[in-house]
Design an enzyme around this catalytic site. Structure first.
Site, PDB file in Angstrom:
ATOM      1  N   ARG A 251      -9.533   1.273   8.393  1.00 56.52           N
ATOM      2  CA  ARG A 251      -9.103  -0.078   8.699  1.00 56.52           C
ATOM      3  C   ARG A 251     -10.176  -0.853   9.440  1.00 56.52           C
ATOM      4  O   ARG A 251      -9.958  -2.021   9.756  1.00 56.52           O
ATOM      5  CB  ARG A 251      -7.899   0.032   9.635  1.00 56.52           C
ATOM      6  CG  ARG A 251      -6.637  -0.526   9.087  1.00 56.52           C
ATOM      7  CD  ARG A 251      -5.622  -0.331  10.195  1.00 56.52           C
ATOM      8  NE  ARG A 251      -4.468  -1.103   9.964  1.00 56.52           N
ATOM      9  CZ  ARG A 251      -3.424  -0.676   9.251  1.00 56.52           C
ATOM     10  NH1 ARG A 251      -3.433   0.519   8.717  1.00 56.52           N
ATOM     11  NH2 ARG A 251      -2.395  -1.455   9.104  1.00 56.52           N
TER      12      ARG A 251
ATOM     13  N   ARG B 180      11.277  -2.221  11.050  1.00 60.55           N
ATOM     14  CA  ARG B 180      10.247  -1.702  11.949  1.00 60.55           C
ATOM     15  C   ARG B 180      10.027  -2.641  13.135  1.00 60.55           C
ATOM     16  O   ARG B 180      10.098  -3.846  12.992  1.00 60.55           O
ATOM     17  CB  ARG B 180       8.929  -1.531  11.184  1.00 60.55           C
ATOM     18  CG  ARG B 180       8.731  -0.140  10.662  1.00 60.55           C
ATOM     19  CD  ARG B 180       7.615  -0.042   9.661  1.00 60.55           C
ATOM     20  NE  ARG B 180       6.359  -0.650  10.085  1.00 60.55           N
ATOM     21  CZ  ARG B 180       5.252  -0.656   9.337  1.00 60.55           C
ATOM     22  NH1 ARG B 180       5.265  -0.067   8.154  1.00 60.55           N
ATOM     23  NH2 ARG B 180       4.157  -1.234   9.764  1.00 60.55           N
TER      24      ARG B 180
ATOM     25  N   ARG C  30      -0.671  -9.239  13.030  1.00 61.90           N
ATOM     26  CA  ARG C  30      -1.223  -8.176  12.174  1.00 61.90           C
ATOM     27  C   ARG C  30      -2.074  -8.764  11.052  1.00 61.90           C
ATOM     28  O   ARG C  30      -3.084  -8.189  10.679  1.00 61.90           O
ATOM     29  CB  ARG C  30      -0.088  -7.318  11.597  1.00 61.90           C
ATOM     30  CG  ARG C  30       0.507  -6.366  12.625  1.00 61.90           C
ATOM     31  CD  ARG C  30       1.870  -5.852  12.229  1.00 61.90           C
ATOM     32  NE  ARG C  30       1.869  -5.086  11.012  1.00 61.90           N
ATOM     33  CZ  ARG C  30       2.964  -4.847  10.280  1.00 61.90           C
ATOM     34  NH1 ARG C  30       4.140  -5.338  10.661  1.00 61.90           N
ATOM     35  NH2 ARG C  30       2.881  -4.129   9.196  1.00 61.90           N
TER      36      ARG C  30
ATOM     37  N   LYS D 206       0.830  -1.211   0.000  1.00 64.51           N
ATOM     38  CA  LYS D 206       0.000   0.000   0.000  1.00 64.51           C
ATOM     39  C   LYS D 206       0.862   1.257   0.000  1.00 64.51           C
ATOM     40  O   LYS D 206       0.652   2.166  -0.785  1.00 64.51           O
ATOM     41  CB  LYS D 206      -0.904   0.051   1.248  1.00 64.51           C
ATOM     42  CG  LYS D 206      -1.861  -1.091   1.394  1.00 64.51           C
ATOM     43  CD  LYS D 206      -2.695  -0.951   2.655  1.00 64.51           C
ATOM     44  CE  LYS D 206      -1.901  -1.007   3.946  1.00 64.51           C
ATOM     45  NZ  LYS D 206      -1.268  -2.302   4.228  1.00 64.51           N
TER      46      LYS D 206
ATOM     47  N   ARG E 276      11.906  -5.805   4.645  1.00 63.74           N
ATOM     48  CA  ARG E 276      11.570  -4.387   4.525  1.00 63.74           C
ATOM     49  C   ARG E 276      12.494  -3.536   5.395  1.00 63.74           C
ATOM     50  O   ARG E 276      12.853  -3.900   6.494  1.00 63.74           O
ATOM     51  CB  ARG E 276      10.138  -4.128   4.971  1.00 63.74           C
ATOM     52  CG  ARG E 276       9.900  -2.612   5.085  1.00 63.74           C
ATOM     53  CD  ARG E 276       8.482  -2.225   5.113  1.00 63.74           C
ATOM     54  NE  ARG E 276       7.737  -2.841   6.184  1.00 63.74           N
ATOM     55  CZ  ARG E 276       6.423  -2.721   6.279  1.00 63.74           C
ATOM     56  NH1 ARG E 276       5.751  -2.039   5.373  1.00 63.74           N
ATOM     57  NH2 ARG E 276       5.802  -3.298   7.272  1.00 63.74           N
TER      58      ARG E 276
END
Ligand code: AP5
Ligand code: MG
Ligand code: ZN
Length: 214
Positions: A88, A160, A171, A13, A127
């Site tokens: 969300r 992160r 998540r 996203k 990431r």
């Protein structure tokens, strides 16, 4: 043009929203980035949000909705915006619709970046995020020019806190339970568009541009 990016954590996203924002010169509004900036700056909002984010849970709607409603009414949002990570939950989507209705507006597109869970966990481990400017990289698929240094602003890039495998799993569960119902919500409104998010980043972007118009 007012666009919502939907998709699981790690679907891409943020990667796509940044490019959309550039191409159509509209602001990129990421609630995740706003929370991370607040955490970094040690604000009260940041301290509250961190408790939920580190566990992979959603920050409560009452801490999230007003923030976005204020943001989308700022001057630079006049010609539209791209929302990344908001809404969300169904109550967030309803709050957004109600706020826009009051000013005689509505969302134009909800773009779902579709990636199966199996692909997600791999992506997250690789990431790297810049906590200064919000840029996102991947050690294999989109590396920085210099290791651990943000191409855009020169700050250090990091893994992160919520990208540890066990938190990613949580998540994903939260996504399926609370966010996936939004796909039907926007389908009913007739504004849902789906793209195959397992393709390379450029191909995903081309598919989005084909929907939004060149
Ligand atoms: P948020 O920051 O929104 O995280 P998320 O939704 O979990 O999504 P991510 O940012 O992890 O993934 P992304 O889809 O942006 O993927 P990216 O482009 O980085 O939210 C974090 C937390 O904040 C939440 O868990 C919650 O606690 C809280 N929060 C935020 N908003 C909230 C709200 N509205 N209500 C309540 N709580 C809220 O891509 C992922 C990786 O894959 C990158 O490394 C990228 O380089 C790579 N990649 C991207 N596309 C491709 C591709 N096509 N091929 C290969 N690799 C790719
Ligand atoms: Mg993101
Ligand atoms: Zn940066």
């Amino acid at each position: 043009m007012k666009i919502i990016m939907l998709g699981a954590p790690g679907a891409g996203k943020g990667t796509q929203a940044k490019r959309i924002a550039e191409k159509y010169t509209i602001p990129h509004i990421s609630t995740g980035d706003i929370f991370r900036a607040n955490i970094k700056n040690g604000t009260e909002l940041g301290q509250k949000a961190k408790q939920y984010m580190d566990k992979g849970e959603l920050v409560p709607d009452e801490l999230t909705c007003d923030l976005v409603m204020d943001r989308i009414q700022q001057e630079d949002c006049k010609n539209g915006f791209v929302l990344d990570g908001f809404p969300r939950t169904i109550p967030q989507a309803e709050a957004l619709d109600a706020a826009l209705e009051k000013i005689g507006q509505k969302m134009d597109y909800a773009v779902d970046v579709d990636v199966p869970d199996e692909n997600i966990v791999n992506r997250m481990g690789g990431r790297r995020a810049c906590l200064s400017c919000g840029a996102t990289y991947h050690v294999t698929f989109n590396p920085t020019k210099t290791e651990d240094v943000c191409d855009a602003c020169g700050a250090k890039t990091v893994l992160r806190d919520d990208d540890k495998p066990e938190t990613v799993q949580k998540r994903l569960e939260v996504y399926h339970a609370q966010t996936q119902p939004l796909i039907d919500y926007y389908k009913k409104q007739g504004i849902l568009k789906s793209v195959d998010g397992t393709q390379p980043m450029d191909a995903v972007f081309d598919a989005i541009v084909a929907i939004l118009g060149a």
